[in-house]
Design a protein around this motif. Sequence first.
Motif, PDB file in Angstrom:
ATOM      1  N   ALA A   1      41.716 -13.517  41.908  1.00  0.00           N
ATOM      2  CA  ALA A   1      41.121 -12.175  41.876  1.00  0.00           C
ATOM      3  C   ALA A   1      39.892 -12.072  42.770  1.00  0.00           C
ATOM      4  O   ALA A   1      39.613 -11.015  43.337  1.00  0.00           O
ATOM      5  N   GLY A   2      39.140 -13.174  42.910  1.00  0.00           N
ATOM      6  CA  GLY A   2      37.941 -13.149  43.724  1.00  0.00           C
ATOM      7  C   GLY A   2      38.203 -12.972  45.198  1.00  0.00           C
ATOM      8  O   GLY A   2      37.273 -12.687  45.971  1.00  0.00           O
ATOM      9  N   ARG A   3      39.456 -13.129  45.631  1.00  0.00           N
ATOM     10  CA  ARG A   3      39.806 -12.971  47.036  1.00  0.00           C
ATOM     11  C   ARG A   3      40.389 -11.594  47.352  1.00  0.00           C
ATOM     12  O   ARG A   3      40.771 -11.329  48.491  1.00  0.00           O
ATOM     13  N   LEU A   4      40.461 -10.737  46.369  1.00  0.00           N
ATOM     14  CA  LEU A   4      40.952  -9.383  46.601  1.00  0.00           C
ATOM     15  C   LEU A   4      39.874  -8.525  47.240  1.00  0.00           C
ATOM     16  O   LEU A   4      38.681  -8.813  47.134  1.00  0.00           O
ATOM     17  N   SER A   5      40.283  -7.459  47.895  1.00  0.00           N
ATOM     18  CA  SER A   5      39.317  -6.488  48.409  1.00  0.00           C
ATOM     19  C   SER A   5      38.670  -5.747  47.248  1.00  0.00           C
ATOM     20  O   SER A   5      39.140  -5.807  46.107  1.00  0.00           O
ATOM     21  N   GLY A   6      37.587  -5.024  47.541  1.00  0.00           N
ATOM     22  CA  GLY A   6      36.914  -4.271  46.487  1.00  0.00           C
ATOM     23  C   GLY A   6      37.829  -3.270  45.814  1.00  0.00           C
ATOM     24  O   GLY A   6      37.824  -3.113  44.589  1.00  0.00           O
ATOM     25  N   GLY A   7      38.665  -2.565  46.618  1.00  0.00           N
ATOM     26  CA  GLY A   7      39.587  -1.595  46.047  1.00  0.00           C
ATOM     27  C   GLY A   7      40.645  -2.248  45.176  1.00  0.00           C
ATOM     28  O   GLY A   7      41.006  -1.726  44.114  1.00  0.00           O
ATOM     29  N   GLU A   8      41.152  -3.408  45.619  1.00  0.00           N
ATOM     30  CA  GLU A   8      42.155  -4.116  44.832  1.00  0.00           C
ATOM     31  C   GLU A   8      41.561  -4.655  43.538  1.00  0.00           C
ATOM     32  O   GLU A   8      42.235  -4.672  42.492  1.00  0.00           O
ATOM     33  N   GLN A   9      40.301  -5.086  43.581  1.00  0.00           N
ATOM     34  CA  GLN A   9      39.642  -5.532  42.352  1.00  0.00           C
ATOM     35  C   GLN A   9      39.486  -4.376  41.370  1.00  0.00           C
ATOM     36  O   GLN A   9      39.644  -4.557  40.153  1.00  0.00           O
ATOM     37  N   GLN A  10      39.205  -3.192  41.911  1.00  0.00           N
ATOM     38  CA  GLN A  10      39.116  -2.017  41.039  1.00  0.00           C
ATOM     39  C   GLN A  10      40.467  -1.732  40.388  1.00  0.00           C
ATOM     40  O   GLN A  10      40.552  -1.436  39.190  1.00  0.00           O
ATOM     41  N   MET A  11      41.533  -1.825  41.180  1.00  0.00           N
ATOM     42  CA  MET A  11      42.882  -1.641  40.630  1.00  0.00           C
ATOM     43  C   MET A  11      43.156  -2.660  39.527  1.00  0.00           C
ATOM     44  O   MET A  11      43.727  -2.333  38.474  1.00  0.00           O
ATOM     45  N   LEU A  12      42.756  -3.919  39.762  1.00  0.00           N
ATOM     46  CA  LEU A  12      43.026  -4.976  38.796  1.00  0.00           C
ATOM     47  C   LEU A  12      42.291  -4.733  37.482  1.00  0.00           C
ATOM     48  O   LEU A  12      42.857  -4.952  36.397  1.00  0.00           O
ATOM     49  N   THR A  13      41.048  -4.292  37.535  1.00  0.00           N
ATOM     50  CA  THR A  13      40.313  -4.046  36.295  1.00  0.00           C
ATOM     51  C   THR A  13      40.954  -2.915  35.490  1.00  0.00           C
ATOM     52  O   THR A  13      40.993  -2.964  34.254  1.00  0.00           O
ATOM     53  N   ILE A  14      41.454  -1.902  36.190  1.00  0.00           N
ATOM     54  CA  ILE A  14      42.145  -0.818  35.488  1.00  0.00           C
ATOM     55  C   ILE A  14      43.454  -1.330  34.891  1.00  0.00           C
ATOM     56  O   ILE A  14      43.778  -1.061  33.723  1.00  0.00           O
ATOM     57  N   ALA A  15      44.205  -2.096  35.686  1.00  0.00           N
ATOM     58  CA  ALA A  15      45.484  -2.616  35.205  1.00  0.00           C
ATOM     59  C   ALA A  15      45.296  -3.531  34.004  1.00  0.00           C
ATOM     60  O   ALA A  15      46.078  -3.473  33.035  1.00  0.00           O
ATOM     61  N   ARG A  16      44.289  -4.373  34.044  1.00  0.00           N
ATOM     62  CA  ARG A  16      44.039  -5.269  32.925  1.00  0.00           C
ATOM     63  C   ARG A  16      43.701  -4.479  31.661  1.00  0.00           C
ATOM     64  O   ARG A  16      44.136  -4.823  30.551  1.00  0.00           O
ATOM     65  N   THR A  17      42.917  -3.410  31.799  1.00  0.00           N
ATOM     66  CA  THR A  17      42.602  -2.567  30.648  1.00  0.00           C
ATOM     67  C   THR A  17      43.865  -1.919  30.084  1.00  0.00           C
ATOM     68  O   THR A  17      44.051  -1.837  28.867  1.00  0.00           O
ATOM     69  N   LEU A  18      44.764  -1.470  30.988  1.00  0.00           N
ATOM     70  CA  LEU A  18      46.001  -0.846  30.530  1.00  0.00           C
ATOM     71  C   LEU A  18      46.905  -1.836  29.789  1.00  0.00           C
ATOM     72  O   LEU A  18      47.696  -1.433  28.927  1.00  0.00           O
ATOM     73  N   MET A  19      46.800  -3.131  30.101  1.00  0.00           N
ATOM     74  CA  MET A  19      47.588  -4.134  29.385  1.00  0.00           C
ATOM     75  C   MET A  19      47.244  -4.169  27.891  1.00  0.00           C
ATOM     76  O   MET A  19      48.007  -4.678  27.076  1.00  0.00           O
ATOM     77  N   GLY A  20      46.100  -3.618  27.532  1.00  0.00           N
ATOM     78  CA  GLY A  20      45.724  -3.504  26.132  1.00  0.00           C
ATOM     79  C   GLY A  20      46.358  -2.325  25.434  1.00  0.00           C
ATOM     80  O   GLY A  20      46.111  -2.099  24.240  1.00  0.00           O
ATOM     81  N   ASN A  21      47.173  -1.532  26.181  1.00  0.00           N
ATOM     82  CA  ASN A  21      47.890  -0.376  25.632  1.00  0.00           C
ATOM     83  C   ASN A  21      46.964   0.613  24.912  1.00  0.00           C
ATOM     84  O   ASN A  21      47.194   0.975  23.751  1.00  0.00           O
ATOM     85  N   PRO A  22      45.888   1.060  25.569  1.00  0.00           N
ATOM     86  CA  PRO A  22      44.976   2.010  24.927  1.00  0.00           C
ATOM     87  C   PRO A  22      45.572   3.411  24.885  1.00  0.00           C
ATOM     88  O   PRO A  22      46.496   3.742  25.632  1.00  0.00           O
ATOM     89  N   SER A  23      45.026   4.242  24.015  1.00  0.00           N
ATOM     90  CA  SER A  23      45.403   5.658  23.990  1.00  0.00           C
ATOM     91  C   SER A  23      44.425   6.503  24.799  1.00  0.00           C
ATOM     92  O   SER A  23      44.718   7.655  25.127  1.00  0.00           O
ATOM     93  N   ALA A  24      43.252   5.942  25.129  1.00  0.00           N
ATOM     94  CA  ALA A  24      42.267   6.610  25.988  1.00  0.00           C
ATOM     95  C   ALA A  24      41.514   5.541  26.778  1.00  0.00           C
ATOM     96  O   ALA A  24      41.389   4.400  26.323  1.00  0.00           O
TER      97      ALA A  24
END
Length: 453
Positions: free
Chosen positions: A351-374
Amino acid sequence: MSLFEVRGLTKAFGGIKAVTDVSFDLAQGELLALIGPNGAGKTTCFNMMGGWLRPDRGSVRLGGQELIGLKPRRIWRLGVGRTFQITATFVSMTLAENVQMALISHHRRSFDILSRAARLYLDEAEALLERAGLAGQGDRAVSELAYGDLKRLELAVALAHRPRLLMMDEPTAGMAPGERVALMALAAGIVEREGVSVLFTEHDMDVVFAHAHRILVLNRGEIIAEGSGFYGGAHILHGVSLSLGPAEVVALMGRNGAGKSTTMKSVMGLVRPRRGTVRYAGQAVTGWPPFRVCRLGLGYVPEDRRMFSELSVAENLEVGRRPPRPDAPAWDEAKLFALFPNLGERRNHPAGRLSGGEQQMLTIARTLMGNPSAVLLDEPSEGIAPVIVEQMARVIVELKREGLAVLISEQNLHFARAVADRAYIIETGTIRWQGSFAELDSAPEVSQAYLAV
């Protein structure tokens, strides 16, 4: 005795007073933070102090020598280095070659640039890269660097002419938390070991309070406070009230320092409010620890892209995995890679080798893996390339289509208008306006008062 003295610095653009009577001293070996919201005048001050912009009046002295009226190159020769909000490097060159270019200029060997440049000062360049935390990476192409490494390279270039004063304009903007800590620790170490003075602007208060010896607060072009760090007793929010409905996207808008991130941290339980109530899914969650709020179904993506930089993309996603919820869309790796194709292509990359935009995508994707409702998204468009901002907008629209409720904090009016159903505008910790974007468009005085920079 002061190394750097600023007196009565003033600049107006037409009828707009950008900076008014700014005065301060900076001692040798001092780390001084200049903070304030967007549009406060910080970069304008930097541009006047560095010779890029001539003030209407005022004085700037380095070691007793007047700098006003001198060209930036002459000020650089006198010992003032600078890093910029947007990194300025030669992307077609290697790391070592970038530093060599600065060293060639420092040693006044520019006439050798075509014939012998590749051999000049290579050992010195490698030593500077090591000081900046890039040891052994001189042969790497700049074009393949992650954003944090670009910032380190820019620091190495700035140190090439052995400055007495280093001016760093928002040095950690767009960086992940670990990168921010590491970069400012480097700057603090240079101050301590070598006696270099550092003046930096910054919006991350954790960075400021962790490293600055002294703080100046600039607002609307004027110094309004001066002292050491004081976060704990500050009164940040004042009676903030807002709501978020199912499958709704709401934007919390305002300048840097307005209170957006503090609002989100208060909702998530990272900051305990002194007064007020936070309710989620019908339950009062005020004072709950963040993990309990998360388990109730509220996801949080912080501004500073917190992730495990040594773990792969897939491993970061696995860390966020939670069981499906009956009231929320279900996410798995395949579905997330369809939403974020860039991540799928880099599934096994650290993850540390991703671009800033890709890191942003990853943080969102990781949060979605928690299956939140909001989900709370803190500054999702901050510090990423325009093409990634467009992708981020499409992602948020898709999240709404999936039935997810999304609260975003945002400064970018164009981005917020593209994704949100309605908006709140916060200024100095108080909600100043709320309504639809059609209503906001019909009230340009509101945008001018609270969002314009």
